[in-house]
Design a protein around this motif. Structure first.
Motif, short mmCIF file in Angstrom:
data_model
loop_
_atom_site.label_atom_id
_atom_site.label_comp_id
_atom_site.label_asym_id
_atom_site.label_seq_id
_atom_site.Cartn_x
_atom_site.Cartn_y
_atom_site.Cartn_z
N ILE A 1 -12.16 29.70 -49.93
CA ILE A 1 -12.48 28.45 -49.24
C ILE A 1 -12.90 28.72 -47.79
O ILE A 1 -13.74 27.98 -47.24
N ALA B 1 -16.34 27.61 -46.30
CA ALA B 1 -16.36 26.63 -45.21
C ALA B 1 -17.26 27.09 -44.07
O ALA B 1 -18.09 26.31 -43.58
N PHE C 1 -11.86 28.82 -37.80
CA PHE C 1 -11.40 28.01 -38.93
C PHE C 1 -9.91 28.20 -39.16
O PHE C 1 -9.16 27.23 -39.34
N LEU D 1 -6.44 25.36 -38.54
CA LEU D 1 -5.61 24.86 -39.65
C LEU D 1 -4.25 24.41 -39.12
O LEU D 1 -3.75 24.96 -38.14
N PRO D 2 -3.66 23.42 -39.78
CA PRO D 2 -2.28 23.07 -39.42
C PRO D 2 -1.35 24.25 -39.72
O PRO D 2 -1.74 25.18 -40.43
N SER E 1 1.06 24.58 -41.66
CA SER E 1 1.27 24.80 -43.10
C SER E 1 0.09 25.56 -43.71
O SER E 1 0.27 26.36 -44.63
N GLY E 2 -1.10 25.32 -43.20
CA GLY E 2 -2.28 26.02 -43.70
C GLY E 2 -2.25 27.50 -43.35
O GLY E 2 -2.61 28.36 -44.17
N GLU F 1 0.51 29.16 -42.88
CA GLU F 1 1.55 29.70 -43.77
C GLU F 1 0.97 29.89 -45.18
O GLU F 1 1.29 30.87 -45.87
N GLY F 2 0.10 28.97 -45.58
CA GLY F 2 -0.55 29.07 -46.90
C GLY F 2 -1.37 30.35 -47.01
O GLY F 2 -1.32 31.04 -48.04
N ILE F 3 -2.12 30.67 -45.96
CA ILE F 3 -2.90 31.92 -45.97
C ILE F 3 -1.98 33.12 -46.19
O ILE F 3 -2.24 33.99 -47.01
#
Lengths: 174, 174
Positions: A27, A31, A51, A55-56, A58-59, A61-63
């Motif tokens: 993504i 993007a 980018f 990210l917030p 949480s984003g 942390e998602g990575i």
């Protein structure tokens, strides 16, 4: 591939090429394609970092959470991405002794339980000794600081993957 | 799996289970894990939509761009995700006539060139006739509106994938 060719790619080819410069996050490449043309590899790299930074929490942390464990189940099970396999291999993580595998697994588990994301480090800039040392040291970090450190490592990994794909421009300046 | 079990999952198991509720975007499941516990499937679903809606426009475009073409190279080459394969199959996209494949390819190419992302539609809520009809109609949409429409389809796909994974709660209210 030079930057002119990069800029000429339709999005699907761009994602095929750059989809894993951030591990398991196609993504992100998909993007930043919106921001082409890129003036240089450094410009493409900066777009990716921008980018990520936007990210917030949480984003971010998602990575981290879609990264594999070092010397973990994906290495042992053959399910690493090609890039991670090469990087972990180059750092010697595919030839650990049983004792080293056991120590790495124990520390990884402790790290994940403590922070809620896996230990991420640029393996190409390390070896098994420095990786184990860093893992132990970073376990003691405060959580917000450690997350920032881990995202910095994501960027180092990204930079090396990117520069392996795009030929560096020669400076035209004297 | 019920919501109590969902809430008990460590992040890596959570990403294994929910990593593809948004196609090829495991970062999204990995991010919303930060917001557990979820009070219900609807709460988990809302967290995913909130994450998507908070992304910059390029991020939303990124989500669309990692979706496969309908009846495209991934279906033909066997490289679709399991979820997409089942959904495209259920809509009859794996049994198109040569003429239908050709028409779909022509329209997909036109759509991608025009919008810079692929045509996304919830295949389970459609069939090949309505998909082709929608593809032709949506080609005429203004770009911003079409992007919103496509993201709404991503959410419909997400909802059905999510509800296939989590047992629905019975209401305790009379």
């Amino acid at each position: 591939m030079d930057i002119a060719l990069v800029n000429s790619l339709p999005y699907d080819d761009f994602v095929d090429v750059f989809g894993n410069v951030v591990e398991r996050c196609p993504i992100i490449a998909a993007a930043v394609w919106s921001g082409r043309p890129f003036s240089s590899t450094a410009d493409l790299e900066a777009s990716i970092y921008e980018f990520i930074d936007a990210l917030p929490e949480s984003g971010k942390e998602g990575i981290l959470r879609v990264h594999p464990d070092l010397a973990g189940r994906d290495l042992q099970g053959g399910t690493l991405t090609q890039e991670s396999r090469e990087e972990q291999g180059q750092a010697g993580l595919d030839t650990l002794t049983a004792a080293e595998v056991s120590r790495m697994a124990r520390l990884n588990t402790e790290y994940k339980r403590h922070f809620g994301f896996p230990f991420v480090i640029c393996a190409r800039m390390n070896n098994k000794a420095t990786i184990l040392q860093q893992l132990e040291e970073r376990l003691g970090n405060e959580c917000t600081r450690e997350k920032m450190h881990a995202i910095d490592e994501v960027k180092k990994i990204c930079r090396l993957r990117l520069h392996a794909l795009v030929v560096q421009e020669r400076s035209n300046k004297l």
